[in-house]
Design a protein around this motif. Structure first.
Motif: not given
Length: 306
Positions: A241-242, A182-183, A193-196, A188-190
């Motif tokens: 990190l997230g 989960l962590t 997605l923020l890069g997009v 990675g998703l953050a």
């Protein structure tokens, strides 16, 4: 007319965000029940009475209810209803005779009967944390993010990550564990997605600062872990990190604010436990929920200020 539409739109965004949060929150208790195990145990695959958890995504998605237990409960009530007293269950209501419905040898049962309904009900029709409370908390979290962020593109990222943050907080609070599955995806998703979102017009943050925030906050928590491993878990380091990526999107001030709020909340909680004599100075408490709560406060303020 345009001003009127602009003033109404945040309200609609808030309502839609709350509905999304409520729907996603309904799925959190089942996942929390499965993840809330000790570090040396495998993820749960059965309800507290031993029935295999089935459903979408290998049984991970769905409500925290066991249809097999519900069927056993209905059958038990029917079989125990005495003539002339139809519909009433005598004695231990809803109890399954013997070990009916349990896995052979007790496989898959939760030690101590965790997840059972209150009272002496032997079946786990509902299990895990309370679904209404979790759904309400997730809905409120998403609504707050919509109010603070408005119609900016990064709101989509916050709404996608919010249920994952609630799930992590619930699991850590129950068993003091932040699962890597989960962590690490959260971080990675953050960033992805923020890069997009950085390519979408009208965004209000900076992706390079989000990346640096992730690295700096993760590194800072790693140093704290090295200095005091008993006070800072390595799961908190990975979670940072997230958190750092999310807070860093709105700048270093938001990173500092969210981090400070997390330590403040955790310190107040620990101090409160000491006051009521439920903990000592060396008692370990889950820090993940407070790290997430502090990040939420920092994100609200950062989004609103932006």
């Amino acid at each position: 007319m345009d001003l009127e539409l602009w003033s109404v739109r945040p309200l609609w965004l808030t309502v839609l965000a709350a509905l999304w949060g409520a729907a996603a929150g309904l799925l959190v208790p089942r996942a929390a029940y499965r993840f809330a195990v000790e570090p040396d145990e495998a993820w749960r695959t059965r309800c507290p009475d031993g029935h295999v958890l089935t459903g979408a995504a290998g049984g991970w998605l769905g409500l925290a209810r066991c249809p097999d237990c519900a069927q056993d409960l209905r059958g038990s009530r029917t079989s125990r209803s005495a003539p002339g007293d139809a519909g009433r269950v005598s004695g231990d209501a809803g109890r399954v005779p013997g070990d009916a419905g349990r896995a052979p040898g007790g496989a898959g049962r939760v030690p101590g009967g965790a997840g059972r309904m209150s009272g002496d009900a032997p079946t786990a029709y509902r299990y895990g944390p309370g679904t209404p409370l979790v759904a309400l908390a997730t809905a409120g979290t998403c609504a707050g993010l919509a109010l603070a962020t408005g119609a900016r593109p990064e709101l989509a990222v916050w709404l996608l990550l919010a249920p994952l943050g609630v799930l992590l907080a619930v699991v850590d609070f129950r068993v003091q564990r932040l699962p890597d599955v989960l962590t690490l995806p959260l971080a990675g998703l953050a960033l992805v997605l923020l890069g997009v979102m950085a390519l979408v017009p009208e965004h209000a943050g900076q992706w390079p600062t989000a990346l640096l925030g992730s690295l700096v906050l993760g590194g800072a928590y790693f140093l704290l872990f090295l200095v005091n491993p008993n006070g800072m878990g390595f799961g908190d380091v990975k979670l940072a990190l997230g958190i750092g990526a999310v807070l860093g999107w709105y700048g270093w001030g938001t990173v500092v604010l969210g981090t400070f709020a997390g330590f403040l909340f955790g310190g107040l909680y620990g101090f409160g436990l000491v006051l009521v004599r439920r903990a000592g100075r060396k008692t370990s408490i889950p820090f993940g929920p407070f790290l997430i709560a502090g990040a939420y406060v920092g994100l609200l303020i950062g989004a609103y200020a932006a």
